[in-house]
Structure formats: structure tokens, C-alpha cells
Motif scaffolding. Structure first.
Motif, PDB file in Angstrom:
ATOM      1  N   ASP A   1       0.833  -1.198   0.000  1.00  0.00           N
ATOM      2  CA  ASP A   1       0.000   0.000   0.000  1.00  0.00           C
ATOM      3  C   ASP A   1       0.870   1.252   0.000  1.00  0.00           C
ATOM      4  O   ASP A   1       2.101   1.173  -0.105  1.00  0.00           O
ATOM      5  CB  ASP A   1      -0.980  -0.009   1.181  1.00  0.00           C
ATOM      6  N   SER A   2       0.240   2.417   0.131  1.00  0.00           N
ATOM      7  CA  SER A   2       0.968   3.684   0.043  1.00  0.00           C
ATOM      8  C   SER A   2       1.961   3.874   1.188  1.00  0.00           C
ATOM      9  O   SER A   2       2.864   4.706   1.102  1.00  0.00           O
ATOM     10  CB  SER A   2      -0.025   4.854   0.023  1.00  0.00           C
ATOM     11  N   ASN A   3       1.808   3.086   2.271  1.00  0.00           N
ATOM     12  CA  ASN A   3       2.733   3.165   3.408  1.00  0.00           C
ATOM     13  C   ASN A   3       3.744   2.015   3.410  1.00  0.00           C
ATOM     14  O   ASN A   3       4.376   1.732   4.439  1.00  0.00           O
ATOM     15  CB  ASN A   3       1.946   3.163   4.721  1.00  0.00           C
TER      16      ASN A   3
ATOM     17  N   ILE B   1     -14.256   2.439   2.437  1.00  0.00           N
ATOM     18  CA  ILE B   1     -12.994   2.391   3.180  1.00  0.00           C
ATOM     19  C   ILE B   1     -12.997   1.112   4.017  1.00  0.00           C
ATOM     20  O   ILE B   1     -13.901   0.907   4.835  1.00  0.00           O
ATOM     21  CB  ILE B   1     -12.861   3.614   4.108  1.00  0.00           C
TER      22      ILE B   1
ATOM     23  N   ASP C   1     -10.955  -1.907   8.895  1.00  0.00           N
ATOM     24  CA  ASP C   1      -9.745  -1.835   9.716  1.00  0.00           C
ATOM     25  C   ASP C   1      -8.967  -0.552   9.445  1.00  0.00           C
ATOM     26  O   ASP C   1      -8.434   0.072  10.367  1.00  0.00           O
ATOM     27  CB  ASP C   1      -8.872  -3.068   9.506  1.00  0.00           C
ATOM     28  N   GLU C   2      -8.916  -0.140   8.166  1.00  0.00           N
ATOM     29  CA  GLU C   2      -8.219   1.107   7.831  1.00  0.00           C
ATOM     30  C   GLU C   2      -8.972   2.318   8.385  1.00  0.00           C
ATOM     31  O   GLU C   2      -8.364   3.273   8.883  1.00  0.00           O
ATOM     32  CB  GLU C   2      -8.065   1.241   6.312  1.00  0.00           C
ATOM     33  N   PHE C   3     -10.301   2.278   8.301  1.00  0.00           N
ATOM     34  CA  PHE C   3     -11.097   3.397   8.828  1.00  0.00           C
ATOM     35  C   PHE C   3     -10.898   3.544  10.327  1.00  0.00           C
ATOM     36  O   PHE C   3     -10.704   4.657  10.834  1.00  0.00           O
ATOM     37  CB  PHE C   3     -12.571   3.178   8.503  1.00  0.00           C
TER      38      PHE C   3
ATOM     39  N   LYS D   1      -8.426   2.670  12.138  1.00  0.00           N
ATOM     40  CA  LYS D   1      -7.068   3.109  12.453  1.00  0.00           C
ATOM     41  C   LYS D   1      -6.806   4.552  12.035  1.00  0.00           C
ATOM     42  O   LYS D   1      -6.243   5.342  12.808  1.00  0.00           O
ATOM     43  CB  LYS D   1      -6.057   2.180  11.772  1.00  0.00           C
ATOM     44  N   ASN D   2      -7.235   4.921  10.818  1.00  0.00           N
ATOM     45  CA  ASN D   2      -6.813   6.199  10.247  1.00  0.00           C
ATOM     46  C   ASN D   2      -7.876   7.301  10.280  1.00  0.00           C
ATOM     47  O   ASN D   2      -7.539   8.480  10.352  1.00  0.00           O
ATOM     48  CB  ASN D   2      -6.361   5.996   8.796  1.00  0.00           C
ATOM     49  N   ASN D   3      -9.163   6.933  10.182  1.00  0.00           N
ATOM     50  CA  ASN D   3     -10.222   7.933  10.060  1.00  0.00           C
ATOM     51  C   ASN D   3     -10.985   8.185  11.348  1.00  0.00           C
ATOM     52  O   ASN D   3     -11.373   9.321  11.645  1.00  0.00           O
ATOM     53  CB  ASN D   3     -11.225   7.515   8.971  1.00  0.00           C
TER      54      ASN D   3
ATOM     55  N   ASN E   1     -10.245  11.046  13.822  1.00  0.00           N
ATOM     56  CA  ASN E   1     -10.517  12.400  13.353  1.00  0.00           C
ATOM     57  C   ASN E   1     -12.013  12.712  13.221  1.00  0.00           C
ATOM     58  O   ASN E   1     -12.382  13.820  12.824  1.00  0.00           O
ATOM     59  CB  ASN E   1      -9.837  12.634  12.001  1.00  0.00           C
TER      60      ASN E   1
END
Length: 360
Positions: free
Chosen positions: A51-53, A167, A170-172, A174-176, A179
Motif C-alpha cells: 500500500d501507500s505506506n 474504506i 480496519d483502515e477506517f 485506524k486512520n479515520n 478524526n
């Protein structure tokens, strides 16, 4: 309880019965396609996809020999046309197969196909999987009992599924999620309660955070979040009732915490009732289609006998409905579960009608 103990280590694929095959044909799900799952296994090389990371996605990008690639590209464009258009070759000149990715993680081991329109660089995905009867039941039930329609095709031992955008959960988380505003967190909590209830009602298991997506929808001056299942591999298979309730997976702990901190118990019960009522209305409005599917499910093998006995007993303890004790296969359990929800809704509706007439 760990997932290893909660779920079976390996779920087998179940054959499509003659009745299910006819059902798929009757509802335009069974259509001849020019490529099979096994054809895509002929790749000659691969590389890991990050992925991008620079985190390994557990997908590998596969490559084919020059001879195979030309044939496979043409066939995949044809499948895209059948799935999303009229099946003609007219649009092939505007399409490019950008990538064929293979996932060795999980039961279905799908291929993910990226198709790009060369005129405007818009792209979409679809998936090629091995046919599995329980997964097909899951897709059809999602189509009829959830707020979302699903587009998929079945031909012999190959299943084609459209991509469900969103999304990954798991990504949501962690990352969204960190916020999100307090109002958005409360709305997510509500959606998770409804999603949890819907999965349990229609016996869709293994909704860990990477098996559903969060879909943000902009509504006037705020964002509304929806939760959609994207993996239907564990439809009516496992024996433990907890498997069909997303709240019991550790990957969903933060979503459960949202429910605990943002919603009162009365609100949770209200949202559960709302979801049961909506599903009951969908069962009624689906008419003969869902009746046919349930009849076919009752005549199909989509689980193991020990799972059937365990789930029937746990559902009886949960609902006190004696009909669960009479079930001898998963299709019968599913049928009783849907009847239970529909009957309760109709009983309450009839009571309200009678009370209204008495007042008049």
C-alpha cells in the motif's frame, strides 16, 4: 474468546445444487462467461503488492506469458462488459486491464481485476472466485435484505463479483475514526448496532473489520456513514452464534466502545428494533424470490452437522423458539430465523392495527 477458537480453521466450498443453479438462471445470475477461475491460475510470475505506506497488502500482482496475456485480457474485458454493460465487444477498444491481483489469504483466494477506461482514466474492479453455494446464498440475501443491491454472475465453477466501494473497516478504524467528530462517532455507533443486528438476523458470519467497508455519504452540511459487508464466505456455516454478531470480534473492539460510550441502552434497543423491522419489511417485499431461495437453502448442504446442531441449540436458547430445535440443516435454521423476525413484526403491526380500531 480468540478467533481461532470462535471459528473453524478452514471452511470447505459447497457445490451448487440443481435447484440453486436453476434459481440463478431464472434471475439472470447464471450467464456464460469466456474465462474460468482456473484460467487465471496459469500465471508465470508475481510480485507483492504494497500500500501507500509500504505495508504488504497480502495480495500479489500476477503476470502471464505473452501468449496467455492476450487471450486473458480479451476475456476479462468481455466479463466486464457482461457484468456492467450489454455484453458486446463494442467497448473493448476503450478498456485496459491494468492489473490482475491474487490473494492467498482466506478461504476464497480471489483474483481482483482492475479495468481502466483509457479515454478518461476512470477505473473499477471486479473479482473472480471459485463458486461456493454458501457464498452465493450470502450474496443473494445481501441483495434482498440489506439496503444495497449486488451484481454478480455465476458460470459453472466460477463466480464473478462486482467491487463494493468504501474504506476497509480496519483502515477506517485506524486512520479515520480518531478524526471523526463526536456527532459522527455517535452516528457510526448507531450504524454498527444496525449492522450487527442485520448480520445476526440473516446469519452472515465473520464480519471482522477487514470484511466490511465504511461508506461516507455527504448529506447537506454533514457526513453520514454506512457499513457494508464485502465478504460473504461465512454465510450459514459456523455453529457458534457469536460468529454472526460482529460485536464479538476483537478487531471491532473500538466500534463496540463507540456504542458503549455514545449510546444509551434504550437507544441501542431502539436501533435493533428498527433494523429488525426493516429486514422484516424486506422479507415481505421480496415475495416469491426469497421464498424460492429459502426453499432451495433447506434442500442444500452448506455446513457440517455438528455446526447445525450447535447453532440450532444456541438460537433456541436465544429466542425460545422451539422450531429451531427441529432443524436438521443450515437452510432450515435460516428459514426459521427469517420467519421468526417476520412473525414478530407482523404480530406487533396487527396489535397496533387492532388498538387503533378500538380507539376509533
Amino acid at each position: 474468546m480468540s478467533e481461532e477458537r470462535l471459528m473453524s480453521k478452514k471452511k470447505p466450498a459447497f457445490a451448487v445444487s440443481e435447484g440453486l443453479d436453476k434459481y440463478l438462471y431464472d434471475y439472470n445470475r447464471k450467464i456464460e462467461i469466456p474465462i474460468f477461475y482456473e484460467d487465471l491460475l496459469r500465471f508465470s510470475g508475481s510480485v507483492n503488492v504494497y500500500d501507500s505506506n509500504d505495508v504488504d497488502t497480502l495480495w500479489i500482482r500476477v503476470y502471464y506469458s505473452e501468449f496467455d496475456r492476450k487471450e486473458i485480457d480479451h476475456s476479462l474485458k468481455k466479463v466486464y462488459s457482461i457484468l456492467h454493460s450489454d455484453g458486446s465487444d463494442n467497448i473493448h477498444q476503450y478498456l485496459n486491464v491494468d492489473a490482475v491481483d491474487f490473494c492467498t489469504f482466506g478461504n476464497s483466494k480471489p483474483f481482483r481485476i482492475k479495468i481502466r477506461n483509457i479515454l478518461n482514466d476512470n477505473f473499477t474492479y471486479f473479482y473472480v472466485k471459485k463458486t461456493d453455494a454458501s457464498r452465493i446464498f450470502g450474496l443473494e440475501l445481501e441483495h434482498m435484505l440489506s439496503p444495497y443491491n449486488l451484481n454478480f454472475l455465476v458460470y459453472k465453477d466460477t463466480l464473478i463479483e462486482e467491487h463494493i466501494a468504501g474504506i476497509p473497516g480496519d483502515e477506517f478504524i485506524k486512520n479515520n475514526l480518531p478524526n471523526c467528530t463526536e456527532r459522527e462517532k455517535a452516528q457510526l455507533a448507531k450504524e454498527f448496532v444496525k449492522f450487527n443486528e442485520r448480520c445476526m438476523i440473516r446469519l452472515l458470519g465473520d464480519m471482522r473489520s477487514y470484511n466490511y467497508v465504511i461508506v461516507p455519504v455527504h448529506d447537506f452540511d454533514h457526513v453520514v456513514y454506512r457499513i457494508r459487508a464485502i465478504d460473504f464466505d461465512q454465510q450459514c456455516f459456523e455453529g457458534k452464534l457469536k460468529v454472526y454478531r460482529p460485536q464479538f470480534f476483537k478487531e471491532n473492539f473500538q466500534m463496540v466502545e463507540l456504542v458503549r460510550t455514545k449510546l444509551l441502552e434504550d437507544s441501542v434497543n431502539q436501533y435493533k428494533l428498527e433494523e429488525r423491522s426493516i429486514v422484516a419489511k424486506r422479507i415481505i417485499s421480496s415475495g416469491n424470490r426469497i421464498k424460492k431461495l429459502r426453499r432451495i437453502a433447506k434442500a442444500s448442504t452448506i455446513s457440517r452437522p455438528e455446526n447445525v446442531a450447535l447453532l440450532a441449540g444456541q438460537l433456541y436458547e436465544f429466542t425460545k423458539d422451539l422450531n429451531f430445535k427441529k432443524c436438521t440443516n443450515m437452510g432450515q435454521i435460516l428459514d426459521v430465523a427469517l420467519k421468526f423476525v417476520k412473525r414478530n413484526y407482523e404480530d406487533v403491526s396487527m396489535k397496533q392495527i387492532i388498538e387503533h380500531k378500538i380507539k376509533l
